[in-house]
Design an enzyme around this catalytic site. Structure first.
Site, PDB file in Angstrom:
ATOM      1  CG  ASP A 133      50.764  28.331  82.364  1.00 28.32           C
ATOM      2  OD1 ASP A 133      51.048  27.481  81.497  1.00 28.32           O
ATOM      3  OD2 ASP A 133      49.598  28.503  82.786  1.00 28.32           O
ATOM      4  CD  GLU A 159      44.290  34.785  80.038  1.00 23.81           C
ATOM      5  OE1 GLU A 159      43.469  35.194  79.197  1.00 23.81           O
ATOM      6  OE2 GLU A 159      44.849  33.661  79.964  1.00 23.81           O
ATOM      7  CG  ASN A 172      48.991  40.249  72.523  1.00 24.64           C
ATOM      8  OD1 ASN A 172      49.312  39.064  72.403  1.00 24.64           O
ATOM      9  ND2 ASN A 172      48.553  40.962  71.504  1.00 24.64           N
ATOM     10  CG  ASP A 200      41.851  31.228  72.993  1.00 28.16           C
ATOM     11  OD1 ASP A 200      41.433  30.416  73.832  1.00 28.16           O
ATOM     12  OD2 ASP A 200      41.811  32.458  73.144  1.00 28.16           O
ATOM     13  CG  ASP A 253      41.210  20.125  73.976  1.00 28.05           C
ATOM     14  OD1 ASP A 253      41.742  21.078  73.376  1.00 28.05           O
ATOM     15  OD2 ASP A 253      40.167  20.265  74.641  1.00 28.05           O
TER      16      ASP A 253
END
Length: 233
Positions: free
Chosen positions: A40, A65, A92, A118, A154
């Site tokens: 993920d 992350e 990163n 993001d 979204d």
């Protein structure tokens, strides 16, 4: 445990994030390192892969992350629960993904998710987005045939950009021509739950990795090990 407070957005092009991490010793991270691995990218607080690891013990899960306090918190929760099929790495992804992928045991990486990254709306900031042509190329080289890449956002503009980059690759094939109506995974992310609760749309796409010639590899059925489950779009 008190909830860690961190900045919502981190610039991956900042100097402090330009050093690639050294790959870990995978045997030290997972109880059964040869289980199929779900990666993920941009896991935030890691609750999605936490719940996935609990629901699917026959899989290993790795969350990447860029916000280090979130990774430390997530690994603490993992330890408290005694999960041996879950790990989080602070890195990163835009400069650490390739060495991480190259260090994995052959064939274990079977699923990649990139969910609600993001958006970086300003045009001059879009080079900060996690899904870039280089990332798609790295996944194309590392994933075995039949492996899955699941994308969702979204923000339609971001979802379109991600989907178009994977569409342009000759080795990734979408399962549908348009957006998926429902999430094919058994666990939604916190962002997905909140978005749907407000009756806002979520844009989803699922890709399968082909072999370099676009033809099915007759040996691919054995990849991923016992317990592998395919997402059906």
């Amino acid at each position: 445990m008190a909830r860690v407070r961190v900045r919502e957005h981190v610039n991956p092009l900042a100097e402090k994030y330009q050093t690639s991490i050294a790959p870990p010793q995978w045997d030290n991270l997972y109880g059964k390192v040869q289980q199929p691995l779900h990666l993920d990218i941009g896991c935030a607080r890691g609750r999605f892969v936490l719940k996935m690891a609990q629901a699917l013990p026959q899989w290993n899960f790795l969350g990447l992350e860029i916000r280090e306090p979130l990774v430390e918190e997530a690994n603490q929760i993992r330890d408290q629960l005694g999960l041996t099929n879950l790990h989080y790495l602070f890195c990163n992804a835009n400069n650490s993904l390739q060495p991480l992928l190259a260090s994995l045991p052959t064939g274990v990486l079977q699923r990649v998710t990139i969910q609600f990254p993001d958006p970086w709306f300003k045009k001059r900031h879009q080079k900060r987005r996690v899904v870039q042509p280089e990332l798609v190329e790295q996944l194309a080289l590392a994933l075995p045939e039949g492996a899955e890449v699941f994308l969702q956002s979204d923000v339609e503009e971001v979802a379109l950009q991600m989907r178009s980059l994977f569409d342009e690759s000759p080795v990734f094939q979408p399962t549908t021509a348009g957006w998926l109506e429902t999430n094919p995974l058994p666990i939604p992310t916190e962002r997905e739950i909140a978005t749907l609760a407000r009756n806002f749309p979520v844009y989803r796409a699922l890709f399968h990795k082909l072999n370099p010639t676009g033809q099915k590899d007759p040996h691919s059925e054995a990849q991923g090990g016992e317990g592998q489950t395919q997402i059906n779009g």
